[in-house]
Design an enzyme around this catalytic site. Structure first.
Site, PDB file in Angstrom:
ATOM      1  N   HIS A  15      -9.515  16.143  -9.670  1.00 14.03           N
ATOM      2  CA  HIS A  15      -8.186  16.696  -9.406  1.00 14.03           C
ATOM      3  C   HIS A  15      -8.176  17.296  -8.010  1.00 14.03           C
ATOM      4  CE1 HIS A  15      -4.693  19.476 -11.003  1.00 14.03           C
ATOM      5  NE2 HIS A  15      -4.516  19.119  -9.733  1.00 14.03           N
ATOM      6  N   HIS A  17      -5.651  16.743  -4.378  1.00 14.49           N
ATOM      7  CA  HIS A  17      -4.548  16.068  -3.677  1.00 14.49           C
ATOM      8  C   HIS A  17      -4.983  15.893  -2.229  1.00 14.49           C
ATOM      9  CE1 HIS A  17      -1.702  17.107  -7.007  1.00 14.49           C
ATOM     10  NE2 HIS A  17      -2.555  18.108  -7.152  1.00 14.49           N
ATOM     11  N   HIS A 195      -0.079  16.369 -14.438  1.00 19.62           N
ATOM     12  CA  HIS A 195      -0.144  17.829 -14.443  1.00 19.62           C
ATOM     13  C   HIS A 195       0.706  18.309 -15.625  1.00 19.62           C
ATOM     14  CE1 HIS A 195      -1.586  17.243 -10.404  1.00 19.62           C
ATOM     15  NE2 HIS A 195      -1.538  18.520 -10.080  1.00 19.62           N
ATOM     16  N   GLU A 198       0.323  23.944 -16.335  1.00 20.49           N
ATOM     17  CA  GLU A 198      -0.133  24.764 -15.197  1.00 20.49           C
ATOM     18  C   GLU A 198       0.778  25.993 -15.161  1.00 20.49           C
ATOM     19  OE1 GLU A 198       0.619  23.053 -11.315  1.00 20.49           O
ATOM     20  OE2 GLU A 198      -0.761  24.438 -10.296  1.00 20.49           O
ATOM     21  N   ASP A 276      -8.120  21.031  -6.484  1.00 19.55           N
ATOM     22  CA  ASP A 276      -6.662  20.913  -6.375  1.00 19.55           C
ATOM     23  C   ASP A 276      -6.219  20.719  -4.916  1.00 19.55           C
ATOM     24  OD1 ASP A 276      -4.123  20.696  -7.400  1.00 19.55           O
ATOM     25  OD2 ASP A 276      -3.904  22.808  -7.968  1.00 19.55           O
TER      26      ASP A 276
END
Ligand code: ADE
Ligand code: ZN
Length: 338
Positions: A15, A17, A195, A198, A276
């Protein structure tokens, strides 16, 4: 072996980006290369903005900084910088997210993005001993129709993606809106993640599993609020890609000591540790392992268990997963022995 010196285990990162690995120095370098005027006084002014109230206050800066990403070389340089840093921290495989729509809306063609990322990915095995699977995430605060059109374009151009995901502002944008997009992805043999849980409710986690057919849940920390969902995640062996430093910085949890990760593990959920958007949240994946070890007093056995989940839940090849599991065993033996 390079892993000998590491205080954190070799692992897969599931995970991250790629746009969230855009460090301030690279923002300034690319702005100069592309003659993009930045709305900051200087790099320190930019750095002072890395204090976030919540997910949406982060996303505002995250999307704004993408203005410097213009050419295929920019995307290649971005991904290569991340691969170098990740590999130095013990990462052996990455399932790498990117946000195609965030570039399309700025007038950057899909072909430019995937050419640059693809070039960096092709070189990563040789340069960094790193395998990479590319996952296109759809922005849940934009329309499902747009996501569907982008997926069709990605499929027809043979973009080299192995899967699809769902990200951006979660609250009020439930997974089920994207049922058709994920059905098309499944019909084309793509892996599926999203996702969920969260900032949004635990119900979104169950909905993403049931309606989108996802194989892993990104974040999923609010599952802790629903004992029946927790039992289901444990029974079905669903992996969560948890991002502890992100959760603290976006105030999904008050402090690291309050993070539900130990309770998720105690409930039998398959938890993995990830970064992340490491350029924004104060650390790469090894920093996340280190933060957990510090706060919860964990040693090699606990860290190795988390790393094993990252290997088995990754979309790496069976040989790649086994190679990583062997490396983790070796790391744990040495870490315990010293
Ligand atoms: N896009 C980049 N980082 C994200 C996050 N933490 N949540 C949702 N969308 C994102
Ligand atoms: Zn994310």
């Amino acid at each position: 072996m390079s892993t000998d010196r590491h205080d954190t285990p070799p692992c897969a990162e599931l995970h991250v980006h790629v746009e969230g690995t855009l460090e301030p120095d690279l923002i300034y370098a690319l702005a100069e290369r592309n003659a993009v005027a930045l709305p900051y006084r200087d790099i320190d002014d930019l750095r002072r903005r890395y204090e976030f109230e919540d997910l949406s206050s982060f996303l505002d800066l995250y999307y704004a900084n993408m203005a410097v990403l213009q050419t295929a070389d920019d995307f290649a340089d971005l991904a290569t910088a991340y691969f170098a840093r990740a590999a130095a921290g013990g990462v052996r495989h990455v399932d790498l997210f990117f946000d195609p729509q965030a570039h399309l809306v700025r007038g950057v063609a899909l072909a430019t993005v995937v050419e640059g990322l693809g070039r960096a990915i092709d070189e990563a095995a040789e340069r960094f001993d790193l395998t990479v699977g590319l996952i296109a995430c759809f922005l849940r605060d934009r329309s499902p129709e747009e996501a569907l059109a982008v997926l069709r374009d990605l499929l027809s151009m043979d973009a080299g993606i192995i899967g699809v995901g769902l990200d951006s502002a979660e609250r009020g944008n439930p997974p089920a809106l994207f049922e058709e997009v994920f059905a098309l992805a499944a019909a084309n043999g793509l892996r599926r993640v999203a996702h969920a849980g969260e900032e949004g409710p635990a119900a979104y986690v169950a909905e993403a599993l049931d309606v989108l057919g996802i194989e892993r849940v990104d974040h999923g920390i609010r599952s802790i609020e629903d004992p029946r969902l927790l039992a289901r995640l444990a029974a079905e062996g669903v992996a969560l890609t948890v991002c502890p430093l992100s959760n603290v910085r976006l105030r999904a949890v008050a402090t690291m000591a309050d993070h539900p990760l130990p309770q998720l593990i105690a409930a039998g959920v398959r938890v993995t540790v990830n970064s992340d958007d490491p350029a924004y949240f104060g650390g790469y994946v090894d920093d996340n392992y280190r933060a957990l070890a510090d706060v919860f007093g964990w040693g090699p056995a606990e860290l190795a268990a988390l790393a094993r989940h990252s290997a088995t839940a990754s979309f790496a090849s069976p040989e790649g997963r086994q190679r990583l599991l062997d490396e983790i065993d070796e790391w744990e033996r040495r870490a315990v022995g010293v």
